[in-house]
Motif scaffolding. Structure first.
Motif, PDB file in Angstrom:
ATOM      1  N   HIS A  16       0.851  -1.192   0.000  1.00 22.94           N
ATOM      2  CA  HIS A  16       0.000   0.000   0.000  1.00 22.94           C
ATOM      3  C   HIS A  16       0.884   1.238   0.000  1.00 22.94           C
ATOM      4  N   ASP A  20      -3.991   3.852  -0.799  1.00 21.75           N
ATOM      5  CA  ASP A  20      -4.557   2.767  -1.593  1.00 21.75           C
ATOM      6  C   ASP A  20      -3.808   1.461  -1.349  1.00 21.75           C
ATOM      7  N   HIS A  40      -3.709  -9.968  -6.890  1.00 24.03           N
ATOM      8  CA  HIS A  40      -4.348  -8.916  -7.671  1.00 24.03           C
ATOM      9  C   HIS A  40      -3.579  -7.613  -7.489  1.00 24.03           C
ATOM     10  N   ALA A  42      -4.162  -3.571  -8.272  1.00 24.30           N
ATOM     11  CA  ALA A  42      -5.193  -2.591  -8.642  1.00 24.30           C
ATOM     12  C   ALA A  42      -4.924  -2.075 -10.052  1.00 24.30           C
ATOM     13  N   GLU A  43      -5.985  -1.888 -10.804  1.00 22.76           N
ATOM     14  CA  GLU A  43      -5.857  -1.547 -12.219  1.00 22.76           C
ATOM     15  C   GLU A  43      -4.926  -0.366 -12.486  1.00 22.76           C
ATOM     16  N   LYS A  44      -5.052   0.697 -11.714  1.00 19.69           N
ATOM     17  CA  LYS A  44      -4.233   1.879 -12.013  1.00 19.69           C
ATOM     18  C   LYS A  44      -2.757   1.699 -11.650  1.00 19.69           C
ATOM     19  N   TYR A  45      -2.425   0.587 -10.973  1.00 20.28           N
ATOM     20  CA  TYR A  45      -1.036   0.309 -10.610  1.00 20.28           C
ATOM     21  C   TYR A  45      -0.439  -0.858 -11.392  1.00 20.28           C
ATOM     22  N   GLN A  46      -1.209  -1.400 -12.343  1.00 16.30           N
ATOM     23  CA  GLN A  46      -0.694  -2.500 -13.144  1.00 16.30           C
ATOM     24  C   GLN A  46       0.389  -2.019 -14.098  1.00 16.30           C
TER      25      GLN A  46
END
Length: 126
Positions: A16, A20, A40, A42-46
């Protein structure tokens, strides 16, 4: 679930930034083998290497907890090429192929689905 977090064989690993949760992994220990049940990002951190960083933390944790070499496995759906590529790039090897079936009843109809997947394994020795 509530039961999962009371399970001493299950550990939660997360990254984190103070606000987030960037990435999370659920790992279950059975004897000297660790199974990644869920991972998983998070999408914006992929695509920012957080998944790789998280798996390296999981590998190190398992090695230290086991006090030596450890085997880590995971199950990836056969059609999930992104995950298959991710794990193999990090050194995971194909162990087996499995095809599980699931039968459910929907609106009075019996539906059977086939869920093919690969079991991947990683031997961590340092």
């Amino acid at each position: 679930t509530h039961k999962s977090f009371n399970d001493p064989t299950l550990t939660v690993h997360a990254i984190h930034n103070g606000i987030d949760i960037l990435a999370v992994a659920l790992v279950r220990k059975k004897k000297e083998c660790y199974r990644i049940n869920f991972i998983h990002v998070a999408e914006k951190y992929q695509r920012q290497r957080f998944g790789k960083f998280l798996l390296n933390l999981v590998h190190s944790y398992a090695f230290k907890e086991n006090k030596g070499p450890v085997n880590i496995i995971t199950r990836v759906k056969a059609n999930n090429l992104t995950s298959l590529n991710f794990f193999t790039t990090l050194g995971y090897k194909f162990k087996t192929y499995e095809s599980k079936s699931e039968t459910i009843q929907v609106n009075g109809n019996i539906i059977t689905t086939i869920k093919p997947a690969y079991i991947l394994t990683y031997d961590h020795t340092e």
